[in-house]
Write a protein that holds these residues in place. Sequence first.
Motif, mmCIF file in Angstrom:
data_model
loop_
_atom_site.group_PDB
_atom_site.id
_atom_site.type_symbol
_atom_site.label_atom_id
_atom_site.label_comp_id
_atom_site.label_asym_id
_atom_site.label_seq_id
_atom_site.Cartn_x
_atom_site.Cartn_y
_atom_site.Cartn_z
ATOM 1 N N THR A 62 0.943 -1.110 0.056
ATOM 2 C CA THR A 62 0.006 0.010 -0.121
ATOM 3 C C THR A 62 0.916 1.278 -0.052
ATOM 4 O OG1 THR A 62 -0.120 0.408 2.473
ATOM 5 C CG2 THR A 62 -1.608 -1.349 1.377
ATOM 6 N N PHE B 166 -8.344 -2.866 5.064
ATOM 7 C CA PHE B 166 -6.796 -3.526 4.781
ATOM 8 C C PHE B 166 -7.101 -4.818 5.860
ATOM 9 C CE2 PHE B 166 -5.306 0.699 3.506
ATOM 10 C CZ PHE B 166 -5.377 0.509 2.122
ATOM 11 N N PRO C 158 -1.748 -6.366 2.670
ATOM 12 C CA PRO C 158 -3.102 -6.819 2.679
ATOM 13 C C PRO C 158 -3.600 -7.518 1.431
ATOM 14 C CG PRO C 158 -3.284 -4.536 2.525
ATOM 15 C CD PRO C 158 -1.581 -4.885 2.521
ATOM 16 N N ARG D 4 -2.255 0.071 -5.269
ATOM 17 C CA ARG D 4 -0.873 -0.561 -4.758
ATOM 18 C C ARG D 4 0.130 -0.304 -5.600
ATOM 19 N NH1 ARG D 4 -3.003 -4.454 -1.220
ATOM 20 N NH2 ARG D 4 -5.273 -3.507 -0.432
#
Length: 702
Positions: free
Chosen positions: A48, A194, A560, A567
Amino acid sequence: MSQRLIAKTRLTGALLLSLLSIAAQSQQATLNPDTVKAGRFDMGKMWTFDNPPKEYFRQTYNFTPDDKWFEEVRLASLRFADYCSASFVSPNGLVMTNHHCARESGVGVQRKGEDLVNKGFFAKTGAEERKVPGLFVDQLVRIEDITSRVQSAMGTNTAEQAQLQAREQAFDDIKKEYQNREGWKGLELQTITFYNGGRYSLYGFKRYNDVRLVFMPELQLGFFGGDPDNFTYPRYSLDCSFFRVYDNGKPLRTAHYFKFNPNGIRDGEPVFVTGNPGNTERLKTVTELEYDRDFRMPYILQLLRNRSSALQAYNATAKNDSIQNEIFSFENSYKAYSGQLAGLRDPYLLSRKAAFERQFQADARTKNIATDRMAVWQDLSANTGQLRKVFNDNTYLAPNPLAQGEVLAFAYLLAMYGDAINGQPQMADRIRTMLEPPVVKSRSLEEAYLAAHLSEVQTALGINDPYVKAALGGRSPKEAAAYLLSQTKLTNPAFVEELITKGAMTITTSNDPLLEVARQAVKRYQTASGTARQVSTRQEVLRQQLGRLLYDVYGTGFPPDATFSLRINDGVVKGYPYNGTQAPIMTTYAGLYDRYYSFNGKAPWALPDRWKNPPMALLREPMCFISTNDIIGGNSGSPIINKNREAVGLAFDGNMESLPGSFIFVPEVNRCISVHTGGIIAAMRHIYKADRLITELVGTTK
């Protein structure tokens, strides 16, 4: 399923095992699960921007990007509508994404007499760029951690449903508060989950609504090889398109974009994908994955195969483009789910997931996690067992036009309405709004769908099941479907209106044959559905508990699961062994023409006329390449960038071996397939004569 796909599917497990030096542990041999170890990246590499992996990048690639690097990457990356990814690739608001993300837009701006999907489009001047109605792109500009606030709101409740309601209320309250905060006003706000609830963020997007089509190749190039080549490599597809964002009627001026580098691919080169992967389920427990393997996936595949076959038979004479697109969608999904199921049936991969669970539990105990929290695996297993018990009635007897056809699905709703009138007036009112008599556009297609459903329930529920006996009446599924549709009056609006007007007694006693069949199903479905809803609510809360536990034990050491949020993932340009040979890191246009001639120019390897006599210089140009990046659906349109934040490729697919990536990432054989930026420029130069775009992207037409 094509013979090529069958061969690929059979090879997938063997490839995985041999590449991991456990060739002796084939699916036919005895596998000792205790000897299998979890992989470092089984949970993937979808990092992330909330917690970018700076130290990991430094250790792995001797590359230490600073906060500014990640900020520039984030601001140059885009979400394309609500289904794809994209990026800015020039200071003039030029946006790059996949052709398969742009097809709908191409149809949306098509004018009378044009065929942009099959002929392509290029705006030779800025004035010719066409605004796409309803299309937008989102740029992530603000991120706020809201974890403690959301978890505190949920923590005051003990009942599962109350926890989920408290979470949703917290989301609403936070968004209402932030929409008036300085720096957040005017942004599109979205709460992001997440680790299944281990962490929460609030994202603020700047939305651009004036998006115009600039360049789109023909379908034959954007989807070259069609479904047979889908999820395969080597690959030859010009799956790219370009749009432009306008601001106040002028091209957007932006300092945040990825400069094109048409020469940036080398073997072993680190590359990064930035985009919006849609959904992965890598935190699922082994028990949950076994449920998917035994129940959910086989059902989905059965549904896709039978409905696709019905549509293909129908379209053999109808020859409808919309139907053909639906068939493509079914076949694409079938291939994807087949690869996932093959992975779930690979005993080594499930043993690897089990090894991760054991390690996770051991590490949790080391951190002195409370004993009651450690019961989450047992609770998830028990809960999944309940889902197994109600699967058949909750799935096969659910009202679903895709599963049963329009008329039987309508009969289900009508039977439910009859049951609800006297005892559940609110439910009856809701169902009443959906009671529009079905319109059967094709009797043969309706019969095919109904016959497929009857065959499926006969297999799943058994020939002595009351619903099956009522539906078949001693006939074969095909004969029963023809009989039921010939005898029903539920396609007659006047008959339906009379049933509804006269109320419950008439509906529950009508001898209409499809209504009689539906009455056999609805009570069973409602009972199973009620149980499934309760179990699913508890399952969601348990998954949140597991996600919080994962974060408490490992922090951001594992990324996650994907949630269609931005991402960045890392990999390297790298080939892999396949079919007894070696896959090259890169393909060329010469390979495109080899496919064209090898199949005698037949679809889906046909080429448009302007592509049939290429200049010799085009043949040696790169076209596609592979890397070890971790992508999934939603990443379509994601740019591939290098350390210098230069665009070197455009992700559009994965190989067959990547399909188990929904639940486990195996970088040894998983490959991301991308269009080479050099290949994009070559097509623009040699075929489309798109000098205006070439100059904008690389500064020169030479």
